[in-house]
Design an enzyme around this catalytic site. Structure first.
Site, PDB file in Angstrom:
ATOM      1  N   GLY A   1      -8.130   2.824  -0.078  1.00 31.95           N
ATOM      2  CA  GLY A   1      -7.589   1.237   0.212  1.00 31.95           C
ATOM      3  C   GLY A   1      -6.222   2.256   0.688  1.00 31.95           C
ATOM      4  O   GLY A   1      -5.927   3.916   0.198  1.00 31.95           O
ATOM      5  N   ARG A   2      -4.954   2.484   1.458  1.00 29.07           N
ATOM      6  CA  ARG A   2      -3.760   2.676   1.945  1.00 29.07           C
ATOM      7  C   ARG A   2      -3.845   4.439   1.922  1.00 29.07           C
ATOM      8  O   ARG A   2      -3.464   4.842   0.916  1.00 29.07           O
ATOM      9  CB  ARG A   2      -3.066   2.349   0.296  1.00 29.07           C
ATOM     10  CG  ARG A   2      -2.240   1.003  -0.254  1.00 29.07           C
ATOM     11  CD  ARG A   2      -1.788   0.702  -0.868  1.00 29.07           C
ATOM     12  NE  ARG A   2      -1.282  -1.085  -0.922  1.00 29.07           N
ATOM     13  CZ  ARG A   2      -0.717  -1.162  -1.904  1.00 29.07           C
ATOM     14  NH1 ARG A   2       0.096  -0.374  -2.660  1.00 29.07           N
ATOM     15  NH2 ARG A   2      -0.210  -2.565  -1.551  1.00 29.07           N
ATOM     16  N   MET A   3      -4.291   4.608   2.650  1.00 29.56           N
ATOM     17  CA  MET A   3      -4.831   5.673   3.190  1.00 29.56           C
ATOM     18  C   MET A   3      -3.974   6.832   4.562  1.00 29.56           C
ATOM     19  O   MET A   3      -4.765   6.963   5.605  1.00 29.56           O
ATOM     20  CB  MET A   3      -6.106   7.217   2.500  1.00 29.56           C
ATOM     21  CG  MET A   3      -6.318   8.063   2.669  1.00 29.56           C
ATOM     22  SD  MET A   3      -5.021   8.642   1.034  1.00 29.56           S
ATOM     23  CE  MET A   3      -5.621   8.125  -0.273  1.00 29.56           C
TER      24      MET A   3
ATOM     25  N   VAL B   1      -1.903   6.705  -0.946  1.00 27.69           N
ATOM     26  CA  VAL B   1      -0.485   6.982  -0.461  1.00 27.69           C
ATOM     27  C   VAL B   1       0.568   6.046   0.457  1.00 27.69           C
ATOM     28  O   VAL B   1       0.099   5.032   1.096  1.00 27.69           O
ATOM     29  CB  VAL B   1      -0.501   8.387   0.920  1.00 27.69           C
ATOM     30  CG1 VAL B   1       1.041   8.680   1.300  1.00 27.69           C
ATOM     31  CG2 VAL B   1      -1.389   9.286   0.353  1.00 27.69           C
TER      32      VAL B   1
END
EC number: 4.2.2.10
Length: 381
Positions: free
Chosen positions: A256-258, A235
């Site tokens: 990653g990117r959470m 996200v």
């Protein structure tokens, strides 16, 4: 008379069924008040073309999905060059050289002479204002293409659907849900799985009021930028004036990117379950303002990536959490951890940014894993 009575009864039953079709519940947090298609008579698309038409027209609509809409082959394939910046093993994602990305940003990566992907996945379906997109039971699936709410679109609800299988081997092959210059958007009970890049992305223009709730980001994949079966691109919240509530979501098997939060984004992350993350959950860049409370982390290597360039209030302890009362009307809830890294930063200035805004409720973190696993994702309304 009996026939007339039968017709009247049948009409009444049909009207009741129609009125019952549509959105369940209402949004909490920043998207509170969103109505989507409101009381519009539900429509039931039967083809991909019909679905695209309903989503993109100017009418207020309640669009009920009763089947899988497979866009995989609707626009054919494209072949281009690419690169392998994350490795050449069979489980690594490759990158399409879209807009010369490989050439400009990964010039030293091994080149890939030929990548063939499905064209439909690269750009999502346009969703215009005043739409409710609702799945029936567990049947509503959009496969091979995502959704785009952009360019001033507002008042949109996406509920109880799955978006899956968008060129999962190839970065730049498409995102599941894209917002950019949107307002009042509620994403609820949505499952995303096997996506090329971002499961949910908010672009650099303002996305003023957004709630992402009760959804499943399923990171299990055969191809990953971390080459470990855990999807990296989760996200990404990067807007210039964004307010996002994330509550009750299940973030599973990612790396990653959470979420990744930057730009000028105020994020309330509450009662989410982060589970089996080999890598990091939060990534907070400059302009990211995050208040995270009542979340549960289980087997998460790094709940937040270091260094933190933005601001984080991680609700670290009962005493510090009392400071939430002045704005929230209650203390913030402590987060819970099991076999996970550290997550402790108390930038209390974040709290005041919520003043006068719609704030979601929060529950004890200890109860969240069981509750989220029973309720998050498609088919669990």
């Amino acid at each position: 008379m009996k026939y007339a009575s039968f017709i009247a009864a049948a009409a009444a039953a049909l009207a009741s069924a129609v009125s019952a079709a549509g959105v369940s519940g209402s949004a909490e947090g920043f998207a509170k008040g969103v109505t989507g298609g409101g009381s519009a008579t539900p429509v039931y698309p039967s083809t991909t073309d019909e679905l695209v038409s309903y989503l993109g027209d100017s009418e207020a609509r309640v669009i009920i999905l009763t089947k899988t809409f497979d866009f995989t082959n609707t626009e054919g394939t494209e072949t281009s060059s690419g690169c392998a910046p994350w490795g050449t093993a069979s489980g690594c994602q490759l990158a399409i050289n879209k807009d010369n990305w490989c050439t400009n940003y990964e010039p030293n990566a091994p080149t890939v002479s030929s990548i063939t992907y499905n064209k439909a996945g690269v750009l999502g379906i346009t969703v215009n204002s005043n739409k409710s997109i609702v799945g029936q039971g567990s049947a509503g699936v959009i496969k091979g293409r995502g959704l785009r709410i952009v360019s001033g679109a507002k008042n949109v609800i996406i509920q109880n659907i799955a978006i899956t299988d968008i060129n999962p081997k190839y970065v730049w092959g498409g995102d599941a849900i894209t917002l950019n210059e949107a307002d009042l958007v509620w994403i609820d009970h949505v499952t995303t799985a096997r996506i090329a890049r971002q499961h949910i992305v908010l672009g650099t223009q303002a996305d003023n009021r957004v709630t992402i709730s009760n959804s499943l980001i399923d990171g299990r994949t055969d191809y990953s930028a971390t080459c470990n079966g855990h999807h990296y691109w989760g996200v990404y919240l990067d807007g210039s004036n964004d307010m996002v509530t994330m509550m009750g979501n299940y973030f599973y098997y990612t790396s990653g990117r959470m979420p990744k939060v930057q730009g000028n984004t105020l994020l309330h992350a509450v009662n989410n379950y982060f589970h089996n993350i080999e890598g990091h959950a939060f990534e907070i860049g400059s302009g990211g303002y995050v208040l995270a409370e009542g979340n549960a982390f289980q087997n998460v290597d790094a709940p937040v990536e270091s260094p933190i360039s933005g601001q984080l209030f991680s609700a670290p302890d009962a005493t510090t959490n009392e400071q939430c009362k002045s704005v929230f009307g209650r203390a913030c809830q402590i987060n819970a951890f099991g076999s996970s890294g550290s997550f402790s930063q108390a930038d209390t200035a974040v709290i005041s940014k919520f003043s006068g805004k719609n704030i979601a409720t929060a529950h004890l973190a200890q109860n969240i894993p069981k509750w989220v696993m029973a309720n998050a994702g498609q088919g669990k309304l």
